[in-house]
Design a protein around this motif. Structure first.
Motif, mmCIF file in Angstrom:
data_model
loop_
_atom_site.group_PDB
_atom_site.id
_atom_site.type_symbol
_atom_site.label_atom_id
_atom_site.label_comp_id
_atom_site.label_asym_id
_atom_site.label_seq_id
_atom_site.Cartn_x
_atom_site.Cartn_y
_atom_site.Cartn_z
ATOM 1 N N LEU A 258 5.733 -31.693 8.412
ATOM 2 C CA LEU A 258 6.758 -30.837 7.591
ATOM 3 C C LEU A 258 6.688 -29.905 6.619
ATOM 4 N N PHE A 259 4.898 -29.447 6.461
ATOM 5 C CA PHE A 259 4.011 -28.298 5.689
ATOM 6 C C PHE A 259 3.466 -27.963 6.524
ATOM 7 N N ASP A 260 4.517 -27.045 7.716
ATOM 8 C CA ASP A 260 3.503 -26.051 8.464
ATOM 9 C C ASP A 260 2.965 -24.775 7.715
ATOM 10 N N GLN A 261 3.534 -24.108 6.916
ATOM 11 C CA GLN A 261 2.812 -23.055 5.623
ATOM 12 C C GLN A 261 2.149 -23.668 5.300
ATOM 13 N N GLU A 262 2.647 -24.544 4.544
ATOM 14 C CA GLU A 262 1.487 -25.029 3.250
ATOM 15 C C GLU A 262 -0.147 -25.404 3.766
ATOM 16 N N VAL A 263 0.087 -26.254 5.408
ATOM 17 C CA VAL A 263 -0.512 -27.056 5.641
ATOM 18 C C VAL A 263 -1.465 -26.659 6.930
ATOM 19 N N ALA A 264 -0.257 -26.488 7.848
ATOM 20 C CA ALA A 264 -0.641 -26.355 9.312
ATOM 21 C C ALA A 264 -0.988 -24.928 9.387
ATOM 22 N N ALA A 265 -0.563 -24.397 8.896
ATOM 23 C CA ALA A 265 -0.328 -22.250 9.169
ATOM 24 C C ALA A 265 -2.074 -22.080 8.646
ATOM 25 N N ARG A 266 -2.762 -22.572 7.481
ATOM 26 C CA ARG A 266 -3.350 -22.325 6.501
ATOM 27 C C ARG A 266 -4.966 -22.459 7.427
ATOM 28 N N LYS A 267 -5.637 -21.764 7.311
ATOM 29 C CA LYS A 267 -7.041 -21.660 8.100
ATOM 30 C C LYS A 267 -7.607 -22.729 7.868
ATOM 31 N N LEU A 268 -8.878 -23.105 8.670
ATOM 32 C CA LEU A 268 -9.476 -24.464 8.283
ATOM 33 C C LEU A 268 -10.652 -24.117 7.717
ATOM 34 N N GLY A 269 -11.084 -25.006 6.127
ATOM 35 C CA GLY A 269 -11.473 -25.107 4.950
ATOM 36 C C GLY A 269 -10.542 -23.914 3.455
ATOM 37 N N GLU A 270 -9.180 -23.354 4.518
ATOM 38 C CA GLU A 270 -8.844 -23.357 3.116
ATOM 39 C C GLU A 270 -8.052 -23.967 2.534
ATOM 40 N N VAL A 271 -8.404 -23.860 0.604
ATOM 41 C CA VAL A 271 -7.385 -25.005 -0.169
ATOM 42 C C VAL A 271 -6.215 -24.994 -0.034
ATOM 43 N N ILE A 272 -5.258 -26.482 -0.163
ATOM 44 C CA ILE A 272 -4.155 -26.441 -0.315
ATOM 45 C C ILE A 272 -3.600 -26.006 -1.200
ATOM 46 N N GLU A 273 -2.429 -25.703 -1.749
ATOM 47 C CA GLU A 273 -2.276 -25.810 -2.932
ATOM 48 C C GLU A 273 -0.459 -26.155 -2.805
ATOM 49 N N GLU A 274 0.114 -26.818 -3.574
ATOM 50 C CA GLU A 274 1.445 -27.174 -3.874
ATOM 51 C C GLU A 274 1.651 -25.969 -4.682
#
Length: 189
Positions: free
Chosen positions: A173-189
């Motif tokens: 569901l959240f490919d761009q918001e979570v999965a595509a982020r680099k490891l350690g990068e903050v997840i923002e809503e």
């Protein structure tokens, strides 16, 4: 991360950020175990696996993402959503908070949580009798009511899922918001 007990020398003029306090996170995890923890025999207030604990915590802390998961599942979408108070980061298995190990050790050291493992099964995080009492007291206080309501919604919609199923749901569901982020990068809503 600091404990509120170690702040006697903290300058009174500086703002104190709750996100930096172990007790802030400990209270949330106690309530998460109380509300979202299923039953295993007679044992209540337990969650099997750190992955499941982290993913349930994610949906509690990120209500807009939870609303999208509700819509995808055909569950009622909450209309009143609390704000994100503490961000998580992208980790190998999805949303993560690097403070989990510290906070869980703190809770275990205080005798509030029992951490067990049965062979190759995931760790089980369970409230002790003392922890259940503390969670009950916290839950009865007004400031925690909104958080408790969010946890109840998360439990109803996602509480029966495994940690792996929740991780896969988040990645789908959240490919761009979570999965595509680099490891350690903050997840923002």
């Amino acid at each position: 991360m600091r404990s509120i007990r170690n702040l006697r020398d903290y300058p009174a003029g500086l703002p104190l950020v709750p996100d930096e306090l172990v007790e802030f996170h400990a209270a949330r995890l106690l309530l998460l175990l109380k509300v979202c923890g299923g039953t295993k025999g007679k044992a209540k207030g337990g969650i099997d696996g750190l992955t499941k604990l982290a993913k349930l915590d994610f949906f509690v802390r990120y209500p807009a993402f939870f609303a999208r998961a509700c819509a995808e599942r055909g569950a009622p979408v909450p209309t009143v959503l609390p704000a994100v108070e503490s961000n998580m980061v992208r980790h190998h298995y999805g949303p993560w908070d690097h403070r989990y190990y510290h906070v869980l050790a703190y809770l275990e050291g205080k005798g509030l949580v029992r951490v067990t493992r049965d062979g190759t099964k995931p760790f089980r995080f369970q409230l002790t009798e003392k922890g259940a009492g503390a969670a009950e007291q916290l839950g009865a206080q007004g400031p925690f009511q909104e958080l408790m309501e969010q946890m109840k919604r998360v439990r109803t919609v996602l509480g029966g899922e495994s940690g792996t199923a929740l991780k896969e749901l988040i990645y789908r569901l959240f490919d761009q918001e979570v999965a595509a982020r680099k490891l350690g990068e903050v997840i923002e809503e």
